[in-house]
Design a protein around this motif. Sequence first.
Motif, short mmCIF file in Angstrom:
data_model
loop_
_atom_site.label_atom_id
_atom_site.label_comp_id
_atom_site.label_asym_id
_atom_site.label_seq_id
_atom_site.Cartn_x
_atom_site.Cartn_y
_atom_site.Cartn_z
N SER A 156 11.06 -15.55 48.04
CA SER A 156 12.09 -16.04 48.95
C SER A 156 13.25 -16.65 48.18
N THR A 157 12.95 -17.29 47.04
CA THR A 157 14.02 -17.86 46.22
C THR A 157 14.88 -16.75 45.62
N VAL A 158 14.24 -15.69 45.13
CA VAL A 158 14.99 -14.57 44.58
C VAL A 158 15.84 -13.92 45.67
N SER A 159 15.30 -13.83 46.88
CA SER A 159 16.07 -13.26 47.98
C SER A 159 17.30 -14.09 48.28
N ARG A 160 17.16 -15.42 48.25
CA ARG A 160 18.32 -16.28 48.50
C ARG A 160 19.34 -16.17 47.37
N VAL A 161 18.85 -16.07 46.14
CA VAL A 161 19.77 -15.97 45.01
C VAL A 161 20.62 -14.70 45.08
N THR A 162 20.01 -13.60 45.46
CA THR A 162 20.72 -12.32 45.47
C THR A 162 21.54 -12.12 46.74
N ALA A 163 21.39 -12.99 47.74
CA ALA A 163 22.16 -12.85 48.97
C ALA A 163 23.61 -13.29 48.73
N ASN A 164 24.55 -12.48 49.18
CA ASN A 164 25.98 -12.79 49.13
C ASN A 164 26.49 -12.99 47.72
N LYS A 165 25.84 -12.40 46.73
CA LYS A 165 26.27 -12.52 45.34
C LYS A 165 26.67 -11.15 44.81
N HIS A 166 27.72 -11.11 44.01
CA HIS A 166 28.20 -9.89 43.40
C HIS A 166 28.33 -10.07 41.90
N ILE A 167 28.14 -8.99 41.18
CA ILE A 167 28.25 -9.02 39.73
C ILE A 167 29.26 -7.97 39.29
N ALA A 168 30.19 -8.39 38.44
CA ALA A 168 31.20 -7.48 37.90
C ALA A 168 30.66 -6.90 36.60
N THR A 169 30.49 -5.59 36.55
CA THR A 169 29.91 -4.90 35.40
C THR A 169 30.90 -3.88 34.88
#
Length: 507
Positions: A404-417
């Motif tokens: 659940s913590t990983v799910s919250r971390v990845t929610a609404n987050k973007h990474i520029a690659t």
Amino acid sequence: MNAMHLLAPRLDLRQSQALVMTPQLRQAIKLLQSSNLEVAAFVDEELERNPLLERDEWREPAGPGEDEGRPADAPLPAALADCHAAIVSDALPADGAAPLDAEWRDLHGTDGHGAGYDGGAQTHYGRGGRADFSDDPGGVEDMAGTGRSLREHLGEQVRLGFSDPADRLIAAALLALVDPAGRLAAADDALAAALGCEAPRVAAVRARMQRFDPVGMFCRDLRECLAVQLAERDRLDPAMRALLDNLDLLAKRDRAGLMRLCGVDAEDLADMAAEIRRLDPKPGASFDAAPAPALVPDVLMRRAPDGGWALELNPDTLPRVLVNRGFHARALLGARSRDDRTFLTERLQSANWLIKSLEQRAGTILKVAAAIVARQEGFFRHGVGHLRPLILRDVADEVSLHESTVSRVTANKHIATPRGTFELKYFFTTAIAGTGGGESHSAEAVRHRIRALVDAEDPAAVLSDDTIVERLRQEGVDIARRTVAKYRDALRIPSSMQRKREKAVPA
């Protein structure tokens, strides 16, 4: 007597454990699943409510012996603002991952850098928050201008195109009724009755306004819109009129039926279809279209000198917060009542908890992003065809966090690659088994492969779903025909029969 004894009141002591969702814990969870911009907005609200918090404006790192600008009595910068980069090699750092409530100093050194940060060397990245880590924040020429609206553009043409006051009144009424796409579905008779004039006059005004820029406005339907644009180009001949009367057959790529109805051969039909595709079916839609909002990444990534990947939180969107302990001490000395001292103590606890939450959020995001990048190494080096299956449990086990913590971390987050900006959840895909018990494949990679097979197919030999299944199984993907059909529909790829008709008409 025994029954009376059982019903008698008595006192018991029991010891139990329970997880209580305190306001501070709810705040930490909310910050964890928020994007950098949402966190910045939340911090702005806290700065207004809490007198012990203040913003630390961006400053370049001070050189040896230079004053850091921190008063000796209190300002304590949040460590997340000094968070720089973590190097992601083929494997994660050997020191493992700390729990969510770990202190920042346990994850990073005193200089704010994570373990494995270029051997401890000081590396300065740009402060602009750009995907290429450039210092250049961009100039005024990069900002989108705000032009005239569609109604302003058309209103100016109404004032110049009609000299008669009655015609201007009719034109203004039509302008008020037109929708953003440029359609005006109301009949001339109904408009004339509402305006108290004759229907032919309304029709004449509408016909003139249909030639305004952009051409094709104020039409009742798609056929009339296309006909006006073709007439403006002097291309509205009888064959083209017949084609406009049968747009449904054009959508189905019924070439034989269209050639019969229009009285043309295949080459002329292809030219006519190409002419139709060059028209604008919604001439007003692009005029008032709001510019697409800029997608601000939360994590920045680039290739490191050692061949790995350098990650950092976007410094341009991270708030720098200070706790003014000097002000707190002076305020306590000057407090005249117990309520004042209680208020100051509560504000200090709230400020400390906010900074701790921001620090933990920064460290957790970096750890999760590093685990994702390490798992999807093939994607970043070779493309979407090398995307590996990945689920939340894989990352959670890697960084010693709950799913659940990983799910919250990845929610609404973007990474520029280097391959573009992606949502962190994009890298989590289901697995499709390999043939013969081989390595499983990512569903996203399989969809990409289906798209590539369709794009490369011979127009004379269009691939059916069964043929695609055979091709994929030859490549080691154990997939069912219904799954191929589902993925093809999700990619908006027509069926083989529809594609055969489309490819038969070159236009």
